[in-house]
Design an enzyme around this catalytic site. Structure first.
Site, PDB file in Angstrom:
ATOM      1  N   HIS A   1       0.809  -1.116   0.043  1.00 54.94           N
ATOM      2  CA  HIS A   1       0.023   0.084   0.226  1.00 54.94           C
ATOM      3  C   HIS A   1       1.027   1.337   0.053  1.00 54.94           C
ATOM      4  O   HIS A   1       0.296   2.277   0.132  1.00 54.94           O
ATOM      5  CB  HIS A   1      -0.836   0.060   1.130  1.00 54.94           C
ATOM      6  CG  HIS A   1      -2.125   0.766   1.082  1.00 54.94           C
ATOM      7  ND1 HIS A   1      -2.316   1.712   2.177  1.00 54.94           N
ATOM      8  CD2 HIS A   1      -3.126   1.133   0.346  1.00 54.94           C
ATOM      9  CE1 HIS A   1      -3.772   2.359   1.903  1.00 54.94           C
ATOM     10  NE2 HIS A   1      -3.916   1.876   0.804  1.00 54.94           N
TER      11      HIS A   1
ATOM     12  N   LYS B   1       3.199   4.460  -0.965  1.00 52.72           N
ATOM     13  CA  LYS B   1       3.134   5.145  -2.184  1.00 52.72           C
ATOM     14  C   LYS B   1       4.549   6.153  -1.671  1.00 52.72           C
ATOM     15  O   LYS B   1       4.664   6.905  -0.980  1.00 52.72           O
ATOM     16  CB  LYS B   1       2.228   6.478  -2.169  1.00 52.72           C
ATOM     17  CG  LYS B   1       0.828   5.742  -2.370  1.00 52.72           C
ATOM     18  CD  LYS B   1       0.006   5.375  -1.057  1.00 52.72           C
ATOM     19  CE  LYS B   1      -1.324   4.848  -1.385  1.00 52.72           C
ATOM     20  NZ  LYS B   1      -2.211   4.138  -0.286  1.00 52.72           N
TER      21      LYS B   1
ATOM     22  N   ASP C   1      16.419  11.136  -7.850  1.00 48.52           N
ATOM     23  CA  ASP C   1      17.796  11.549  -7.739  1.00 48.52           C
ATOM     24  C   ASP C   1      18.615  11.522  -6.381  1.00 48.52           C
ATOM     25  O   ASP C   1      19.580  12.180  -5.937  1.00 48.52           O
ATOM     26  CB  ASP C   1      18.486  13.052  -8.099  1.00 48.52           C
ATOM     27  CG  ASP C   1      18.347  12.984  -9.775  1.00 48.52           C
ATOM     28  OD1 ASP C   1      18.039  11.908 -10.367  1.00 48.52           O
ATOM     29  OD2 ASP C   1      18.125  14.048 -10.454  1.00 48.52           O
TER      30      ASP C   1
ATOM     31  N   HIS D   1      -9.662  10.560   2.154  1.00 44.63           N
ATOM     32  CA  HIS D   1      -8.812   9.718   2.063  1.00 44.63           C
ATOM     33  C   HIS D   1      -7.366   9.779   2.702  1.00 44.63           C
ATOM     34  O   HIS D   1      -6.567   9.029   2.647  1.00 44.63           O
ATOM     35  CB  HIS D   1      -8.486   9.393   0.489  1.00 44.63           C
ATOM     36  CG  HIS D   1      -7.845   8.158   0.090  1.00 44.63           C
ATOM     37  ND1 HIS D   1      -6.392   8.014  -0.281  1.00 44.63           N
ATOM     38  CD2 HIS D   1      -8.017   6.790   0.281  1.00 44.63           C
ATOM     39  CE1 HIS D   1      -6.089   6.730  -0.491  1.00 44.63           C
ATOM     40  NE2 HIS D   1      -7.112   6.207  -0.149  1.00 44.63           N
TER      41      HIS D   1
ATOM     42  N   LYS E   1      -4.513  10.158   5.409  1.00 41.15           N
ATOM     43  CA  LYS E   1      -3.951   9.646   6.510  1.00 41.15           C
ATOM     44  C   LYS E   1      -2.968  10.343   7.382  1.00 41.15           C
ATOM     45  O   LYS E   1      -1.776  10.527   7.385  1.00 41.15           O
ATOM     46  CB  LYS E   1      -3.458   8.334   6.293  1.00 41.15           C
ATOM     47  CG  LYS E   1      -4.196   7.445   5.265  1.00 41.15           C
ATOM     48  CD  LYS E   1      -3.646   7.564   4.106  1.00 41.15           C
ATOM     49  CE  LYS E   1      -4.325   6.285   3.010  1.00 41.15           C
ATOM     50  NZ  LYS E   1      -5.589   6.093   2.962  1.00 41.15           N
TER      51      LYS E   1
ATOM     52  N   ASP F   1      -0.344  16.783  20.099  1.00 39.27           N
ATOM     53  CA  ASP F   1       0.045  17.714  20.660  1.00 39.27           C
ATOM     54  C   ASP F   1       0.785  19.053  19.725  1.00 39.27           C
ATOM     55  O   ASP F   1      -0.057  19.318  18.747  1.00 39.27           O
ATOM     56  CB  ASP F   1       1.163  17.640  21.873  1.00 39.27           C
ATOM     57  CG  ASP F   1       0.770  16.730  23.054  1.00 39.27           C
ATOM     58  OD1 ASP F   1      -0.440  16.681  23.074  1.00 39.27           O
ATOM     59  OD2 ASP F   1       1.553  15.953  23.641  1.00 39.27           O
TER      60      ASP F   1
END
Length: 479
Positions: free
Chosen positions: A223, A225, A230, A397, A399, A404
């Site tokens: 999952h 991404k 470079d 979508h 996450k 704090d």
């Protein structure tokens, strides 16, 4: 052999029960939770003709073959990276140890396989247009190596734009490596990959079905991404490559997601994560790049790679540690809310400590069964004192975790069992007041566009819907 003989039918039943017993023993030794092990073992032992095939598809919870591949990849990486200049990188790791805010996350240094590093640059990318503009601009500037990894790549407008860009860079002599998940990108036509391959791009699918027993497995998914250009510019977050992430799906539009652009020593960790996955898919290592020096100022970052090959449930433990460390607030956004018992207990304890606990989830479903299970957990969280919100404008979508005033985390991991135990995920933990302020501003805007879930919402839910929610929760461990 007389296939109509009652003896033949008895032989088949006996064979199925024998396979069920073998699978039950396998479940006892491999399923990580006691509840899951008992449920699988009992059902496989008594009714294998109903549960054997589902267990082959969904049952495994450990990925031993990947563990062996990781060990071999690490050995080869040590040889390949022996001539790289690691001294500046080590200095950033030593500097990060002096942070008092990071020290509050007491388990993090040992929880992650990768260290916290100082002097990184981070930029918040809100929504798809900003994300893909930044990714495409970075790839346009590539001179040596481009690493691209996504769970989903679609052959649509944005997918074709990425394909054409990578074709141009390959023609310029840039080494391009593309990794996608076979399950997540099941709709990607072979012609998409072949055209890249013909141009010199190395592209492979991450598949978990090595070996006979794993050939039916679709449970483990990559999952992550990741984009690294470079060795100096990287990206991590929640976006995949598809038009829906730019608002192309009317049912879910506008799509709400978040990515981070990164520079600095933590990019070595993103490259390491990519290299391990690439090695699993190809048994080869991509080139790794380390700059000779890093800036003298920046923020603390730790890349937290997690997955079913870990010796412990890294992703779940991260959420627990982040929630336990909160003294003032913990804000979380996730498209799915299916916490395990430990995470749910941590949320309840945080409320009892007086911590401002808020969780933002979608108001629109993209997977109805998951949405039903999430709704039931949300009602229970509200009764425990957690403030639950549903994002109204479109599908949420992103996450994101904010703890704090200094600690934030953005990545691919959802607040659900699949991310905790089944998926390969990666999250960027950042310790910096200014960046946390930006995350707070972003989340405050999101909460302002959300509706808070109340205890009355549960009582207004029809009994048929409540039954559906409870059935969905029963299968939530494999959602």
């Amino acid at each position: 052999m007389d296939y109509h003989s009652p003896y033949f039918f008895g032989y088949v039943l006996g064979l199925v029960h024998l396979l069920g017993i073998i699978a039950a023993l396998h479940a006892v030794f491999t399923v990580r939770t006691a509840q899951g092990a008992i449920a699988w073992a009992m059902s496989l032992f008594f009714i294998p003709y109903f549960t054997l095939i589902p267990y082959l598809v969904f049952g495994a919870r450990s990925f031993n073959a990947y563990i062996k591949a990781r060990r071999q990849a690490n050995q080869e990486m040590h040889v390949a990276m022996a001539n790289l200049n690691w001294r500046p990188w080590v200095e950033e790791a030593l500097t990060a140890r002096e942070s008092q805010s990071y020290a509050a996350l007491r388990a993090m240094p040992k929880l992650g396989r990768m260290p916290c590093l100082a002097n990184n640059q981070v930029k918040l990318l809100i929504d798809g247009r900003a994300t893909f503009d930044a990714i495409f601009a970075a790839i346009e500037q590539a001179r040596e190596v481009v690493l691209v990894q996504f769970f989903i790549i679609h052959n649509d407008t944005i997918g074709k734009a990425l394909q054409q860009l990578l074709l141009r860079k390959a023609a310029d002599g840039v080494k391009v490596f593309v990794l996608y998940d076979r399950v997540g990108s099941h709709a990607l036509p072979a012609s998409y990959s072949q055209s890249l391959r013909d141009a010199g791009v190395q592209i492979h699918a991450f598949a978990t079905r090595r070996g006979w027993f794993n050939r039916f497995q679709v449970n483990f998914r990559n999952h992550r991404k990741i984009v690294v250009v470079d060795g100096v510019t990287g990206f991590i977050g929640g976006h995949n490559v598809g038009d829906e992430y730019l608002g192309g799906n009317p049912h879910l539009s506008p799509w709400r997601d978040t990515h981070v652009q990164i520079g600095g020593p933590v990019l070595a960790c993103l490259q390491e994560s990519f290299a391990e996955d690439w090695y699993w898919a190809t048994r080869q290592l991509p080139p790794l790049i380390l700059p000779d020096a890093y800036p003298d100022n920046g923020v603390l970052c730790q890349a937290l790679a997690s997955g079913p090959a870990d010796p412990q449930e890294t992703c779940s433990l991260f959420f627990i540690e982040a929630i336990h460390s909160a003294t003032r607030r913990v804000w979380i956004t996730s498209p799915y809310f299916i916490p395990d018992e430990a995470v749910f207990a941590a949320l309840r304890l945080a409320v009892l400590r007086g911590v401002d606990v808020r969780i933002l989830i979608p108001a629109r479903p993209d997977h109805r069964i998951v949405y039903a299970a999430s709704s039931l957990f949300a009602f229970e969280a509200v009764r425990a004192g957690v403030r639950m919100f549903r994002y109204q404008p479109g599908f949420l979508h992103q996450k994101v975790v904010l703890v704090d005033d200094e600690v934030s985390a953005i990545g691919s991991a959802n607040l659900d069992n699949r991310s905790f135990r089944l998926n390969f995920e990666i999250t960027l933990l950042t310790v910096d007041r200014d960046f946390a302020d930006q995350v707070e501003t972003m989340l405050t805007t999101d909460f302002e566009q959300a509706r808070e879930i109340t205890p009355e919402d549960s009582s207004k839910t029809h009994r048929i819907q409540q039954l559906g929610m409870r059935i969905a929760r029963l299968i939530s461990p494999i959602l």
